[in-house]
Enzyme design. Structure first.
Site, PDB file in Angstrom:
ATOM      1  N   ASP A  20      59.933  25.346  15.617  1.00 36.02           N
ATOM      2  CA  ASP A  20      60.830  26.234  16.347  1.00 36.02           C
ATOM      3  C   ASP A  20      61.018  25.652  17.753  1.00 36.02           C
ATOM      4  OD1 ASP A  20      62.553  28.254  17.042  1.00 36.02           O
ATOM      5  OD2 ASP A  20      61.278  29.879  16.332  1.00 36.02           O
TER       6      ASP A  20
HETATM    7  C1  NOJ Z   1      64.303  30.243  18.293  1.00 37.59           C
HETATM    8  C2  NOJ Z   1      64.236  31.185  17.138  1.00 37.59           C
HETATM    9  O1  NOJ Z   1      62.926  31.676  16.985  1.00 37.59           O
HETATM   10  C3  NOJ Z   1      64.674  30.576  15.815  1.00 37.59           C
HETATM   11  O2  NOJ Z   1      64.780  31.604  14.879  1.00 37.59           O
HETATM   12  C4  NOJ Z   1      65.948  29.803  15.968  1.00 37.59           C
HETATM   13  O3  NOJ Z   1      66.340  29.250  14.728  1.00 37.59           O
HETATM   14  C5  NOJ Z   1      65.778  28.722  17.025  1.00 37.59           C
HETATM   15  N1  NOJ Z   1      65.438  29.357  18.284  1.00 37.59           N
HETATM   16  C6  NOJ Z   1      67.027  27.868  17.200  1.00 37.59           C
HETATM   17  O4  NOJ Z   1      68.027  28.583  17.819  1.00 37.59           O
END
Ligand code: NOJ
Length: 715
Positions: free
Chosen positions: A257
């Site tokens: 993430d």
């Molecule tokens: C953070 C989020 O937790 C995740 O769900 C997302 O896909 C990523 N950012 C990318 O935007």
């Protein structure tokens, strides 16, 4: 030698780490400004993957830098959060979960993939499969709700929809199942907080949907930001390498993430970036999203001997294999080549309306306040969400502009051209200003009916959007109370539409309103969908995929709880209860009214006893005693009465639907494999224990509304 092997053989360390890096272009936030320094980094092979870049022309421009100007010409992998649509928005996932319809879940994912692929994208960071039992947590809005069986069905449907006929197809996206795992268990519902849950809950609840996503062929998995019992998921070797790769045989990509690898330092398990990078790589994380920890940390980790080149190569190989599977080496521009036709867009809008209509959950309808009579002359439409296009999008609006999403005002004006519709916000969604209140109240005076559109702003759920009070924000309660008072004096029915990314705890509102619709955030066709339900053009059929609390102190509240040794008994003081509130939720899981009135009878099983390998057929007759055609949803639960490990009071094993005209009757049939009645024994390994299993079928997870039969499990 394969293309992938020969590339790896020729790659420098910088180029390898480039393939393990995903960087944002910033475009999604700031408009079409492509981060200047990515350009040089892409040409030098130091960045091999991007996120947050949309528009076929932009994507192809960047792709050209990689393909034509980098030494090895490896195409970029470009991902985006296509969560519930790209430009055309479907309801938020929690709203879609209310459909209990895997084919619908797959079809919206299919359409979203087509739209996003036409924009040049090759990967979506979806589906989000976090089982969420605490409505304070804002991210429940992004997922399937409280139940692992529903989450697993959604996993299968979404992966199938996004990945369509296969990754090489130009209209398919690689699906990233997230957030692995147990993110929904954050302490006290506070986003990013630690997760501390039992091994049993982990296996019975949180891992299930990921197993389903892997079985469906998900191309990638994203570990959660959070820790699990002390080990951050981004470095959780036991779950990533041993369980996911080892036990499930997952051979796809693991992508971190946003900045999660660097955050291992603040989690307190890594001393520096090289340490963090080594932990993540060794745990099995192939791509570093946004932390730049692999590029900056792995060279030092190599020197320290904490990682090996073979481990780096293993991850590079997975990235290249996915690019190959996506057809990017054959034709890096395959996605975004053809513009979609106007007819395709219109058809998608039609599907969005159909799904949005069916996602609406009718929580109350006293005295048949709904559907609204078509003869209604004057309608007062009040509240801050009556004409709020941008809000209708809900959390994660992809590349959808703020405008162009049908508001309730627009939808009702189209549906009721003869009626006079007077509209006022009264108050804002949030904030203390009540200046508009009296003007709004004046509109009630001569109205035949009042529709109040209340709830949260889109940004009040989703990431970093936990709330500790789950009532209506700002001065909305003041507006509602004033409207109720005035309406009661003049006997005007009040219909409330609640917009939210979670169940809002508003028992007072439900009590006073004549009708309540939980609309979640319905997406681009919101207003039409609500008008369809309000006018009865389409009956409501959504069911709440989360237990709806009556008080915040009941949280976490969910139907899959295990029995207590002292179940509540009103005659016995020392039983499981609160002194100040009932145990029961305001609405149980699966609750939702229709314009029909269904009666169940004759629950029957195909056999009295089953052994492992057998399949039981469960049938129930349904009759619609109401005056209108309607769709009923039925749930199949089981309960293992006596087992070596105490089993949940109800376990969901199936759901089905039937549409019946007034007076019409039919049969709903479920198939239940005996294997699905296994559970994790004391050693957390599946066991099949002979004995009696209750089979329960009905409209929601309230035992008093379920028909009960039982079957014997035999060895
Ligand atoms: C953070 C989020 O937790 C995740 O769900 C997302 O896909 C990523 N950012 C990318 O935007």
């Amino acid at each position: 030698m394969s293309l992938v092997d020969s590339l790896i053989e020729r790659m420098s360390l910088t180029e390898k780490l480039g393939q393990l890096t995903m960087t944002a272009c910033g475009q999604a936030v700031t408009g079409p400004t492509i981060a200047g320094d990515s350009t040089e980094a892409i040409k030098s092979g130091a960045i091999g993957n991007l996120l947050n870049l949309v528009g076929a022309a932009n994507v192809h421009d960047m792709q050209r830098l990689a393909v034509d100007e980098s030494r090895l010409g490896i195409p970029l992998l470009i991902g985006y959060d296509v969560i519930h649509g790209h430009r055309t928005l479907f309801p938020i996932p929690l709203g879609e979960a209310s459909l209990f319809d895997p084919e619908a879940w797959a079809s919206s994912a299919r359409e979203s993939a087509k739209e996003a692929a036409a924009d040049g994208l090759a990967m979506t960071f979806a589906p989000m499969l976090d089982v969420a039992r605490d409505p304070r947590w804002g991210r429940g809005a992004e997922g399937p709700g409280e139940d692992p069986f529903v989450a697993a069905c959604m996993a299968e449907a979404k992966v199938r929809g996004f990945q369509g006929g296969g990754l090489t197809h130009a209209d398919c996206l690689a699906s990233v199942a997230k957030h692995f795992c147990a993110y929904g268990g954050v302490t006290a519902g506070r986003d990013y907080a630690p997760v501390d849950i039992s091994e049993r809950t982990l296996h019975e609840v949180h891992l299930l949907p990921f197993a389903a996503a892997v079985a469906a062929g998900a191309a990638a998995i994203m570990p959660a930001f959070t820790d699990l019992n002390g080990v951050p998921m981004t470095a959780n070797k036991v779950l990533l390498r041993d369980w996911l790769r080892g036990r499930l045989g997952f051979d796809g990509l693991i992508i971190s993430d946003y900045n999660a690898i660097a955050e291992l330092i603040r989690h307190g398990i890594a001393a520096d970036l090289a340490d963090a990078a080594a932990l993540a790589l060794k745990a099995g994380v192939d791509i570093d999203m946004m932390a730049d920890a692999y590029r900056r940390g792995l060279p030092l980790a190599l020197k320290r001997g904490t990682v090996s080149m073979a481990e780096i190569d293993e991850s590079v190989r997975r990235v290249l294999i996915l690019k190959e599977r996506l057809g990017l080496f054959d034709d890096p521009y395959r996605r975004g080549k053809v513009r979609e036709s106007a007819a395709a867009l219109e058809k998608r809008r039609g599907l969005a309306r159909h799904i949005a209509t069916r996602s609406i959950v009718m929580l109350k309808n006293d005295g048949d306040a709904l559907p609204l009579r078509r003869s209604v002359r004057r309608l007062a439409l009040l509240g801050p969400l009556t004409d709020a296009s941008a809000e209708m999008r809900g959390v994660w609006w992809g590349a959808a502009a703020p405008e162009g999403h049908v508001t309730v005002l627009q939808g009702l004006r189209t549906a009721l051209p003869e009626s006079q519709i007077l509209q006022a916000d009264g108050v804002a969604i949030d904030g203390a200003d009540t200046g508009g209140l009296s003007a709004a109240l004046r509109l009630c005076e001569s109205a035949d009916a009042i529709i109040l559109c209340l709830g949260e702003a889109a940004v009040m759920s989703g990431e970093a959007a936990s709330r500790a009070h789950l009532g209506l924000p700002g001065m909305q309660r003041q507006l509602a109370e004033a409207v109720f008072e005035q309406a009661q004096r003049a006997s005007i029915p009040v219909i409330v539409i609640l917009f939210s990314g979670r169940p809002l705890i508003v028992p007072w509102l439900v009590e006073k309103a004549n009708a309540v619709l939980a609309a979640w955030f319905p997406g681009s066709e919101a207003g039409h969908a609500l008008a369809d339900v309000i006018t009865g053009r389409q009956g409501p059929s959504g069911r709440t995929p989360v237990t709806w609390p009556r008080a915040l102190g009941q949280v976490p509240i969910f139907f899959g709880e295990r029995p207590s040794g002292r179940p509540f008994d009103s005659h016995d003081r020392f039983t499981s209860k609160y002194l100040d509130v009932a145990n029961e939720p305001l609405f149980p899981f699966g609750f939702g009214l229709t314009y029909g009135r269904f009666e169940l009878s004759n629950l029957r099983l195909s056999r009295a006893a089953i052994a492992l390998g057998d399949v039981l057929t469960v049938q129930v007759d349904v009759i619609n005693r109401g005056a209108r055609e309607a769709q009923e949803t039925l749930f199949l639960f089981t309960h293992d009465k006596i087992a070596s490990v105490s089993r949940p009071k109800l376990e969901l094993k199936g759901f089905g639907k039937i549409e019946l005209r007034p007076g019409g009757s039919g049969t709903v049939t479920f198939s239940l494999g005996a294997a699905e009645l296994r559970f994790l024994g004391m050693a957390l390994e599946p066991v099949f224990e002979p004995g009696e299993i209750e089979i329960l079928v009905g409209p929601c997870a309230d035992r008093t509304q379920l028909q009960v039969a039982s079957v014997q499990l035999v060895a």
